[in-house]
Design a protein around this motif. Structure first.
Motif, PDB file in Angstrom:
ATOM      1  N   UNK A   1      33.203  38.240  51.994  1.00 13.03           N
ATOM      2  CA  UNK A   1      34.017  37.013  51.880  1.00 13.03           C
ATOM      3  C   UNK A   1      33.185  35.844  51.355  1.00 13.03           C
ATOM      4  N   UNK A   2      32.448  36.099  50.296  1.00  8.83           N
ATOM      5  CA  UNK A   2      31.619  35.080  49.668  1.00  8.83           C
ATOM      6  C   UNK A   2      32.428  34.303  48.631  1.00  8.83           C
ATOM      7  N   UNK A   3      32.105  33.035  48.455  1.00 12.52           N
ATOM      8  CA  UNK A   3      32.697  32.238  47.387  1.00 12.52           C
ATOM      9  C   UNK A   3      31.974  32.590  46.085  1.00 12.52           C
ATOM     10  N   UNK A   4      32.716  33.127  45.151  1.00 15.46           N
ATOM     11  CA  UNK A   4      32.086  33.713  43.971  1.00 15.46           C
ATOM     12  C   UNK A   4      31.486  32.691  43.015  1.00 15.46           C
ATOM     13  N   UNK A   5      31.896  31.451  43.088  1.00 12.06           N
ATOM     14  CA  UNK A   5      31.290  30.450  42.213  1.00 12.06           C
ATOM     15  C   UNK A   5      29.887  30.063  42.681  1.00 12.06           C
ATOM     16  N   UNK A   6      29.533  30.491  43.894  1.00  9.43           N
ATOM     17  CA  UNK A   6      28.254  30.085  44.478  1.00  9.43           C
ATOM     18  C   UNK A   6      27.243  31.224  44.569  1.00  9.43           C
ATOM     19  N   UNK A   7      27.592  32.377  44.004  1.00 10.08           N
ATOM     20  CA  UNK A   7      26.670  33.509  44.047  1.00 10.08           C
ATOM     21  C   UNK A   7      26.383  33.996  42.629  1.00 10.08           C
ATOM     22  N   UNK A   8      25.336  34.775  42.484  1.00  9.36           N
ATOM     23  CA  UNK A   8      24.929  35.248  41.157  1.00  9.36           C
ATOM     24  C   UNK A   8      25.898  36.302  40.627  1.00  9.36           C
ATOM     25  N   UNK A   9      25.808  36.564  39.333  1.00  8.24           N
ATOM     26  CA  UNK A   9      26.625  37.608  38.718  1.00  8.24           C
ATOM     27  C   UNK A   9      26.384  38.950  39.405  1.00  8.24           C
ATOM     28  N   UNK A  10      25.122  39.233  39.686  1.00 10.38           N
ATOM     29  CA  UNK A  10      24.779  40.510  40.336  1.00 10.38           C
ATOM     30  C   UNK A  10      25.406  40.602  41.725  1.00 10.38           C
ATOM     31  N   UNK A  11      25.381  39.508  42.474  1.00 10.61           N
ATOM     32  CA  UNK A  11      25.992  39.510  43.799  1.00 10.61           C
ATOM     33  C   UNK A  11      27.513  39.662  43.714  1.00 10.61           C
ATOM     34  N   UNK A  12      28.112  39.038  42.711  1.00  8.60           N
ATOM     35  CA  UNK A  12      29.552  39.200  42.514  1.00  8.60           C
ATOM     36  C   UNK A  12      29.893  40.673  42.264  1.00  8.60           C
ATOM     37  N   UNK A  13      29.105  41.276  41.397  1.00  5.38           N
ATOM     38  CA  UNK A  13      29.324  42.685  41.076  1.00  5.38           C
ATOM     39  C   UNK A  13      29.171  43.557  42.323  1.00  5.38           C
ATOM     40  N   UNK A  14      28.147  43.283  43.119  1.00  6.86           N
ATOM     41  CA  UNK A  14      27.920  44.066  44.333  1.00  6.86           C
ATOM     42  C   UNK A  14      29.053  43.900  45.339  1.00  6.86           C
ATOM     43  N   UNK A  15      29.601  42.682  45.443  1.00 11.15           N
ATOM     44  CA  UNK A  15      30.734  42.450  46.339  1.00 11.15           C
ATOM     45  C   UNK A  15      31.890  43.386  45.994  1.00 11.15           C
ATOM     46  N   UNK A  16      32.150  43.521  44.712  1.00  8.32           N
ATOM     47  CA  UNK A  16      33.264  44.359  44.251  1.00  8.32           C
ATOM     48  C   UNK A  16      32.926  45.845  44.386  1.00  8.32           C
ATOM     49  N   UNK A  17      31.719  46.220  43.975  1.00  5.22           N
ATOM     50  CA  UNK A  17      31.336  47.631  43.987  1.00  5.22           C
ATOM     51  C   UNK A  17      31.214  48.190  45.411  1.00  5.22           C
ATOM     52  N   UNK A  18      30.673  47.406  46.325  1.00  7.21           N
ATOM     53  CA  UNK A  18      30.525  47.869  47.708  1.00  7.21           C
ATOM     54  C   UNK A  18      31.877  48.151  48.350  1.00  7.21           C
ATOM     55  N   UNK A  19      32.824  47.249  48.125  1.00  3.00           N
ATOM     56  CA  UNK A  19      34.162  47.440  48.698  1.00  3.00           C
ATOM     57  C   UNK A  19      34.865  48.615  48.034  1.00  3.00           C
ATOM     58  N   UNK A  20      34.688  48.739  46.730  1.00  6.10           N
ATOM     59  CA  UNK A  20      35.308  49.852  46.006  1.00  6.10           C
ATOM     60  C   UNK A  20      34.822  51.194  46.539  1.00  6.10           C
ATOM     61  N   UNK A  21      33.532  51.316  46.749  1.00 11.19           N
ATOM     62  CA  UNK A  21      32.970  52.575  47.252  1.00 11.19           C
ATOM     63  C   UNK A  21      33.482  52.869  48.662  1.00 11.19           C
ATOM     64  N   UNK A  22      33.490  51.851  49.503  1.00 13.99           N
ATOM     65  CA  UNK A  22      33.963  52.029  50.873  1.00 13.99           C
ATOM     66  C   UNK A  22      35.402  52.542  50.909  1.00 13.99           C
ATOM     67  N   UNK A  23      36.282  51.884  50.151  1.00 15.17           N
ATOM     68  CA  UNK A  23      37.698  52.263  50.154  1.00 15.17           C
ATOM     69  C   UNK A  23      37.896  53.635  49.529  1.00 15.17           C
ATOM     70  N   UNK A  24      37.196  53.891  48.455  1.00 22.07           N
ATOM     71  CA  UNK A  24      37.341  55.192  47.800  1.00 22.07           C
ATOM     72  C   UNK A  24      36.850  56.322  48.696  1.00 22.07           C
ATOM     73  N   UNK A  25      35.737  56.090  49.406  1.00 21.06           N
ATOM     74  CA  UNK A  25      35.217  57.109  50.323  1.00 21.06           C
ATOM     75  C   UNK A  25      36.180  57.365  51.481  1.00 21.06           C
TER      76      UNK A  25
END
Length: 242
Positions: free
Chosen positions: A116-140
């Motif tokens: 639940x991070x504010x995406x305007x305040x984090x790096x591109x890499x952190x934004x990507x990780x926020x999305x990828x981590x949740x995607x993996x969790x839900x898919x698993x």
């Protein structure tokens, strides 16, 4: 004679430059989709669906607490409608049983990032990780590849939609915000959700006590207007469902 010709030439060049600038601005501001001159990103977030589908969508951002989720699911089932639940990854890990009830109810699952991070305040890499981590969790957990991403707090920067798209997601915001997380007043929530309601609207909600109390009447108001209450994905369809 030479003086007059030179002035004429100057005016011609100046007018040509002005016309060229106007044409370029017109091309930039052309509304082929949702981009305009103020958009500095390639992909724009989406604030509403296709009005031709005659559909309105309830969106529940779920990232804390689970006391009212099941009650919301029961009301949706009673009214025979579907909604979209944008879930936070850390919430899913802590509330697996509750998440499975959402999934098994047949409602749509979307991503609300992980921490639940504010995406305007984090790096591109952190934004990507926020999305990828949740995607993996839900898919698993359920074998589902989500396609919708709602940035926490509706906060994003010019890169967020592009990053989300790179992972196969549309970035979803809202048409109407009930602000039910702050204002625990049934009449206020109902008014915000239903005032000037129209096909294509995305209505943002959260699983709160007051929202539960308002929800059935909100749905009935939509139905009185002849609107179908369905998921964001159904709302976005280009061709009307038969």
């Amino acid at each position: 004679m030479k003086k007059i010709s030179y002035k004429f030439f100057q005016k011609f060049i100046a007018n040509f430059v002005i016309i060229l600038a106007i044409l370029c601005l017109g091309l930039i501001t052309y509304q082929g989709g949702t981009q305009n001159v103020f958009s500095s990103y390639k992909v724009a977030p989406i604030y509403s669906g296709n009005p031709k589908n005659n559909t309105i969508s309830l969106m529940f951002n779920v990232y804390m607490g689970n006391e009212y989720v099941e009650q919301i699911l029961q009301i949706l089932e009673k009214c025979d409608v579907k909604a979209t639940f944008f879930v936070g990854g850390i919430w899913v890990e802590k509330n697996e049983d509750c998440f499975m009830k959402i999934y098994n109810s047949g409602n749509e699952i979307g991503s609300h990032g992980y921490w639940h991070k504010e995406h305007s305040k984090i790096t591109d890499e952190m934004q990507l990780n926020e999305i990828k981590m949740t995607a993996k969790l839900i898919n698993d957990m359920i074998g589902v590849k989500m396609s919708l991403f709602a940035p926490p707090s509706g906060d994003f920067n010019k890169k967020t939609p592009d990053i989300a798209e790179s992972q196969g997601y549309k970035t979803i915001l809202w048409t109407k915000d009930t602000i039910d997380w702050r204002d625990q007043d049934v009449s206020v929530i109902t008014q915000r959700a239903t005032k000037n309601a129209r096909a294509g609207d995305f209505v943002l909600m959260h699983p709160t006590k007051a929202t539960c109390e308002a929800l059935e009447n909100i749905i009935k108001e939509y139905q009185k207007l002849g609107l179908k209450v369905d998921t964001v994905s159904k709302n976005l369809l280009i061709d009307k469902m038969s």
